[in-house]
Write a protein that holds these residues in place. Structure first.
Motif, short mmCIF file in Angstrom:
data_model
loop_
_atom_site.label_atom_id
_atom_site.label_comp_id
_atom_site.label_asym_id
_atom_site.label_seq_id
_atom_site.Cartn_x
_atom_site.Cartn_y
_atom_site.Cartn_z
N VAL A 34 0.85 -1.21 0.00
CA VAL A 34 0.00 0.00 0.00
C VAL A 34 0.88 1.24 0.00
O VAL A 34 0.64 2.19 -0.76
N ALA A 35 1.90 1.24 0.84
CA ALA A 35 2.81 2.39 0.92
C ALA A 35 3.54 2.58 -0.40
O ALA A 35 3.76 3.71 -0.85
N ARG A 36 3.92 1.49 -1.05
CA ARG A 36 4.65 1.57 -2.31
C ARG A 36 3.81 2.23 -3.39
O ARG A 36 4.29 3.08 -4.14
N GLN A 37 2.54 1.88 -3.47
CA GLN A 37 1.66 2.49 -4.46
C GLN A 37 1.56 4.00 -4.21
O GLN A 37 1.66 4.80 -5.14
N THR A 38 1.38 4.38 -2.96
CA THR A 38 1.27 5.80 -2.62
C THR A 38 2.58 6.52 -2.88
O THR A 38 2.59 7.64 -3.40
N ALA A 39 3.71 5.91 -2.52
CA ALA A 39 5.03 6.52 -2.75
C ALA A 39 5.26 6.71 -4.24
O ALA A 39 5.77 7.76 -4.67
N ASP A 40 4.90 5.72 -5.06
CA ASP A 40 5.06 5.85 -6.51
C ASP A 40 4.23 7.00 -7.06
O ASP A 40 4.70 7.79 -7.89
N GLU A 41 3.00 7.13 -6.58
CA GLU A 41 2.13 8.23 -7.02
C GLU A 41 2.71 9.58 -6.60
O GLU A 41 2.71 10.53 -7.38
N LEU A 42 3.20 9.66 -5.37
CA LEU A 42 3.79 10.91 -4.88
C LEU A 42 5.05 11.25 -5.66
O LEU A 42 5.27 12.40 -6.04
N ASN A 43 5.89 10.25 -5.95
CA ASN A 43 7.10 10.49 -6.74
C ASN A 43 6.76 10.99 -8.13
O ASN A 43 7.41 11.91 -8.64
N SER A 44 5.73 10.42 -8.74
CA SER A 44 5.30 10.89 -10.07
C SER A 44 4.83 12.34 -10.01
O SER A 44 5.14 13.14 -10.90
N LEU A 45 4.10 12.66 -8.97
CA LEU A 45 3.62 14.03 -8.81
C LEU A 45 4.77 15.01 -8.57
O LEU A 45 4.80 16.10 -9.15
N LEU A 46 5.73 14.61 -7.75
CA LEU A 46 6.90 15.47 -7.51
C LEU A 46 7.66 15.73 -8.81
O LEU A 46 8.05 16.87 -9.10
N VAL A 47 7.86 14.68 -9.61
CA VAL A 47 8.56 14.83 -10.90
C VAL A 47 7.76 15.74 -11.82
O VAL A 47 8.32 16.62 -12.49
N ALA A 48 6.44 15.57 -11.86
CA ALA A 48 5.59 16.42 -12.71
C ALA A 48 5.66 17.89 -12.30
O ALA A 48 5.48 18.78 -13.12
N CYS A 49 5.97 18.13 -11.03
CA CYS A 49 6.10 19.49 -10.51
C CYS A 49 7.53 20.03 -10.65
O CYS A 49 7.82 21.12 -10.19
N GLY A 50 8.41 19.22 -11.25
CA GLY A 50 9.77 19.68 -11.49
C GLY A 50 10.78 19.36 -10.40
O GLY A 50 11.89 19.88 -10.44
N VAL A 51 10.41 18.52 -9.44
CA VAL A 51 11.34 18.16 -8.37
C VAL A 51 12.11 16.92 -8.81
O VAL A 51 11.52 15.88 -9.10
N ASP A 52 13.42 17.03 -8.87
CA ASP A 52 14.28 15.92 -9.27
C ASP A 52 14.26 14.83 -8.22
O ASP A 52 14.38 15.11 -7.03
N ARG A 53 14.10 13.58 -8.65
CA ARG A 53 14.05 12.46 -7.71
C ARG A 53 15.33 12.30 -6.91
O ARG A 53 15.32 11.75 -5.82
N GLY A 54 16.43 12.78 -7.44
CA GLY A 54 17.69 12.74 -6.72
C GLY A 54 17.73 13.75 -5.59
O GLY A 54 18.60 13.68 -4.71
N GLN A 55 16.79 14.69 -5.59
CA GLN A 55 16.74 15.72 -4.56
C GLN A 55 15.70 15.45 -3.49
O GLN A 55 15.88 15.81 -2.33
N LEU A 56 14.58 14.82 -3.88
CA LEU A 56 13.52 14.54 -2.91
C LEU A 56 12.71 13.37 -3.46
O LEU A 56 12.32 13.37 -4.63
N ARG A 57 12.47 12.38 -2.61
CA ARG A 57 11.70 11.22 -3.06
C ARG A 57 10.92 10.62 -1.91
O ARG A 57 11.29 10.73 -0.75
N ALA A 58 9.82 9.99 -2.27
CA ALA A 58 8.99 9.26 -1.31
C ALA A 58 9.48 7.82 -1.27
O ALA A 58 9.78 7.23 -2.31
N ILE A 59 9.53 7.26 -0.07
CA ILE A 59 10.02 5.90 0.12
C ILE A 59 8.98 5.11 0.90
O ILE A 59 8.52 5.54 1.96
N ALA A 60 8.61 3.95 0.36
CA ALA A 60 7.64 3.07 1.03
C ALA A 60 8.28 2.40 2.23
O ALA A 60 9.44 2.00 2.19
N ASP A 61 7.50 2.26 3.29
CA ASP A 61 7.98 1.63 4.51
C ASP A 61 6.76 1.13 5.28
O ASP A 61 5.62 1.28 4.82
N THR A 62 6.98 0.53 6.43
CA THR A 62 5.89 0.15 7.32
C THR A 62 6.26 0.57 8.74
O THR A 62 7.44 0.73 9.06
N ASP A 63 5.24 0.72 9.57
CA ASP A 63 5.50 0.99 10.97
C ASP A 63 5.64 -0.34 11.71
O ASP A 63 5.57 -1.41 11.11
#
Length: 97
Positions: A34-63
């Protein structure tokens, strides 16, 4: 030296076994998927907004209980890009200060 004390406290908190030890019988994979799907969506949105993945990225994890968790990790330039985007979004809604 206060900065060093803060770093030591942060490191000690990250070493808390309750935050990383796996418990028997907990389905961590389901939460991670579930976290991976959300992280992938957030990463796509960040890239679409011009944020380089090497500078900021979402990472899936669990508590510790196996719940989905998404962490943002980045360098200062990435965080500044996110700050700029959030300020623009707040201004569009008329909420900027």
């Amino acid at each position: 030296m206060d900065g060093d004390d803060d770093l030591g406290a942060e490191l000690a908190a990250s070493l808390d076994p309750d935050s990383w030890a796996w418990l028997p019988g907990v389905d961590y994979a389901a939460g991670w998927r579930v976290a991976r799907q959300t992280a992938d969506e957030l990463n796509s949105l960040l890239v679409a907004c011009g944020v380089d993945r090497g500078q900021l990225r979402a990472i899936a994890d669990t508590d510790a209980q196996g719940g989905a968790l998404v962490r943002l990790e980045g360098v200062l330039d990435g965080w500044m890009s996110l700050k700029e985007l959030l300020c623009l979004a707040a201004d569009v809604r008329g909420e900027a200060t």
